[in-house]
Design an enzyme around this catalytic site. Sequence first.
Site, PDB file in Angstrom:
ATOM      1  N   GLN A 135      -1.707   1.162  -6.951  1.00 51.74           N
ATOM      2  CA  GLN A 135      -1.063   1.997  -5.929  1.00 51.74           C
ATOM      3  C   GLN A 135      -1.115   1.274  -4.585  1.00 51.74           C
ATOM      4  O   GLN A 135      -0.525   1.739  -3.610  1.00 51.74           O
ATOM      5  CB  GLN A 135      -1.803   3.330  -5.805  1.00 51.74           C
ATOM      6  N   ASP A 172      -1.111  -3.787  -0.603  1.00 50.95           N
ATOM      7  CA  ASP A 172      -1.540  -5.135  -0.202  1.00 50.95           C
ATOM      8  C   ASP A 172      -1.289  -6.093  -1.369  1.00 50.95           C
ATOM      9  O   ASP A 172      -0.868  -5.688  -2.452  1.00 50.95           O
ATOM     10  CB  ASP A 172      -3.024  -5.126   0.219  1.00 50.95           C
ATOM     11  N   HIS A 227       3.616   1.734  -5.813  1.00 51.84           N
ATOM     12  CA  HIS A 227       3.951   2.318  -4.512  1.00 51.84           C
ATOM     13  C   HIS A 227       4.588   1.299  -3.565  1.00 51.84           C
ATOM     14  O   HIS A 227       4.611   1.516  -2.356  1.00 51.84           O
ATOM     15  CB  HIS A 227       2.704   2.930  -3.865  1.00 51.84           C
ATOM     16  N   THR A 231      -9.646   5.138  -6.802  1.00 56.99           N
ATOM     17  CA  THR A 231      -8.567   6.036  -6.364  1.00 56.99           C
ATOM     18  C   THR A 231      -9.067   7.476  -6.403  1.00 56.99           C
ATOM     19  O   THR A 231      -9.833   7.857  -7.285  1.00 56.99           O
ATOM     20  CB  THR A 231      -7.278   5.834  -7.202  1.00 56.99           C
ATOM     21  N   ASN A 237     -15.545   4.376  -9.553  1.00 57.35           N
ATOM     22  CA  ASN A 237     -15.260   4.813  -8.183  1.00 57.35           C
ATOM     23  C   ASN A 237     -16.569   4.920  -7.413  1.00 57.35           C
ATOM     24  O   ASN A 237     -17.644   5.090  -8.001  1.00 57.35           O
ATOM     25  CB  ASN A 237     -14.550   6.177  -8.206  1.00 57.35           C
ATOM     26  N   LEU A 238     -16.451   4.846  -6.097  1.00 55.94           N
ATOM     27  CA  LEU A 238     -17.639   4.962  -5.259  1.00 55.94           C
ATOM     28  C   LEU A 238     -18.381   6.266  -5.528  1.00 55.94           C
ATOM     29  O   LEU A 238     -19.599   6.320  -5.516  1.00 55.94           O
ATOM     30  CB  LEU A 238     -17.203   4.889  -3.788  1.00 55.94           C
TER      31      LEU A 238
HETATM   32  P1  OAD Z   1      -7.664   7.361  -1.306  1.00 55.83           P
HETATM   33  O1  OAD Z   1      -8.036   6.994   0.087  1.00 55.83           O
HETATM   34  O2  OAD Z   1      -7.079   8.699  -1.547  1.00 55.83           O
HETATM   35  O3  OAD Z   1      -8.941   7.227  -2.250  1.00 55.83           O
HETATM   36  C1  OAD Z   1      -9.743   6.080  -2.249  1.00 55.83           C
HETATM   37  C2  OAD Z   1     -10.851   6.266  -3.265  1.00 55.83           C
HETATM   38  O4  OAD Z   1     -11.629   5.081  -3.267  1.00 55.83           O
HETATM   39  C3  OAD Z   1     -11.813   7.440  -2.941  1.00 55.83           C
HETATM   40  O5  OAD Z   1     -12.072   8.193  -4.109  1.00 55.83           O
HETATM   41  C4  OAD Z   1     -13.083   6.725  -2.472  1.00 55.83           C
HETATM   42  O6  OAD Z   1     -14.276   7.414  -2.843  1.00 55.83           O
HETATM   43  C5  OAD Z   1     -12.998   5.414  -3.240  1.00 55.83           C
HETATM   44  N1  OAD Z   1     -13.685   4.309  -2.577  1.00 55.83           N
HETATM   45  C6  OAD Z   1     -13.866   4.078  -1.256  1.00 55.83           C
HETATM   46  N2  OAD Z   1     -14.525   2.941  -1.056  1.00 55.83           N
HETATM   47  C7  OAD Z   1     -14.785   2.428  -2.284  1.00 55.83           C
HETATM   48  C8  OAD Z   1     -15.458   1.257  -2.752  1.00 55.83           C
HETATM   49  N3  OAD Z   1     -15.991   0.376  -1.915  1.00 55.83           N
HETATM   50  N4  OAD Z   1     -15.533   1.065  -4.088  1.00 55.83           N
HETATM   51  C9  OAD Z   1     -14.990   1.940  -4.961  1.00 55.83           C
HETATM   52  N5  OAD Z   1     -14.347   3.052  -4.579  1.00 55.83           N
HETATM   53  C10 OAD Z   1     -14.240   3.290  -3.255  1.00 55.83           C
HETATM   54  O7  OAD Z   1      -6.692   6.200  -1.842  1.00 55.83           O
HETATM   55  P2  OAD Z   1      -5.724   6.224  -3.115  1.00 55.83           P
HETATM   56  O8  OAD Z   1      -6.295   7.051  -4.199  1.00 55.83           O
HETATM   57  O9  OAD Z   1      -5.396   4.812  -3.405  1.00 55.83           O
HETATM   58  O10 OAD Z   1       0.330   6.309  -1.249  1.00 55.83           O
HETATM   59  O11 OAD Z   1      -4.468   6.931  -2.526  1.00 55.83           O
HETATM   60  C11 OAD Z   1      -3.337   7.089  -3.340  1.00 55.83           C
HETATM   61  C12 OAD Z   1      -2.086   7.009  -2.518  1.00 55.83           C
HETATM   62  O12 OAD Z   1      -2.178   7.910  -1.425  1.00 55.83           O
HETATM   63  C13 OAD Z   1      -1.857   5.666  -1.849  1.00 55.83           C
HETATM   64  O13 OAD Z   1      -1.247   4.724  -2.714  1.00 55.83           O
HETATM   65  C14 OAD Z   1      -0.969   6.020  -0.718  1.00 55.83           C
HETATM   66  C15 OAD Z   1      -1.662   7.269  -0.233  1.00 55.83           C
HETATM   67  O14 OAD Z   1      -0.916   8.177   0.456  1.00 55.83           O
HETATM   68  C16 OAD Z   1       1.411   5.958  -0.547  1.00 55.83           C
HETATM   69  O15 OAD Z   1       1.362   5.443   0.538  1.00 55.83           O
HETATM   70  C17 OAD Z   1       2.683   6.254  -1.254  1.00 55.83           C
END
Ligand code: OAD
Length: 237
Positions: free
Chosen positions: A94, A97, A112, A180, A205-206
Site C-alpha cells: 500500500q 515510496d 495505492h 498495516t 505488526n508493531l
Molecule cells: P497506518 O498508518 O494506518 O498503519 C500503520 C501500521 O503500522 C499501524 O498498525 C502501526 O502500529 C504499525 N507500525 C508502526 N510502526 C511500525 C514498525 N516500526 N514496525 C511494524 N509496524 C509498525 O498505515 P497503512 O495501514 O499503511 O492510503 O494505511 C493504509 C492506507 O491508508 C495507506 O496506503 C494510505 C492511507 O490513507 C492512501 O493514501 C490511498
Amino acid sequence: MNVDQDIKNIVILTGAGVSAESGIDTFRSAGGLWEQHKVEDVATPEAFARDPDLVLRFYDMRRERIQQVEPNAAHYALARLDVAWAGNLLLVTQNVDDLHERAGAKRLLHMHGTHLTAWCIACDERHPWRGTLTDRPACPACGIAGQLRPDIVWFGEMPYRMDEIYHALNHADLFVSIGTSGAVYPAAGLVREARQKGIRTLELNLEPSHGTSSFAESRHGPATQVVPAWVDGILGG
Ligand code: OAD
C-alpha cells in the site's frame, strides 16, 4: 513437523509500518500524517479539484522526503525472500515510496500508486517523476501543461491491479500482513478473503491492528526485527 514446509505460494501485504523505521511517517499513529492533515483536504479527487495547489504541495513534499530515506532491514529481508523463494510470491504494498524496490524486491505491486510517477489526466500517460508538480510542468508525452497529478490512489478511487492481487490470493498457501493498521479497504479485507479460502494468515505488526483477530497468528514488534526473523524462519524451514 514444520508446517512451513507445506507452503509454496505466498502473498504479502505491506503498509506504512514497514517504512516507519526508515523515517517515513505512518498515517494513523499518534502524530501521524492523518493527524497533521485532513484526508478530505489532501487525499481525495474533490480536494484536488477544490485546491490543487494544496494537494500538489503536500505530495511534492512527500515525494522529496522519500528520496531522502533508505530501505531498512524489513525491506531487505522481504527482498531476500523474493529472490530465494522458489514458489509464487507477490509482494503487494500500500506504500507509495520505492523502498521495497530499492531493497531489491522484484515481484512487487503498488496497489495505492507511487510518488515516483506522475499521471497526465489529459493523455492518460504515466511518467517517471522525481521533481515537483506544483509548478505545473508540461506532460512529456502530450506537452499540455498543468495536467499532471500525483499517481496516487485517493480515497474514493479504485486501487490498482486488484485482479492480479485476487488471482495471487486464490492460489496462495500463506497470506502475511506487515505494518498495516487494517483500516483501509479493500486491502484490509484481504485477510478475511484468505481465511474464507482456508489460507494460513499471519500478521507482523508493531501492535495488534484493527484486524488482528482475523489472523490465525500474530507476531508483534518493530518491522526491522520481526520481519527478518520471520524470513529467516520460513527460508530455514
Ligand atoms: P497506518 O498508518 O494506518 O498503519 C500503520 C501500521 O503500522 C499501524 O498498525 C502501526 O502500529 C504499525 N507500525 C508502526 N510502526 C511500525 C514498525 N516500526 N514496525 C511494524 N509496524 C509498525 O498505515 P497503512 O495501514 O499503511 O492510503 O494505511 C493504509 C492506507 O491508508 C495507506 O496506503 C494510505 C492511507 O490513507 C492512501 O493514501 C490511498
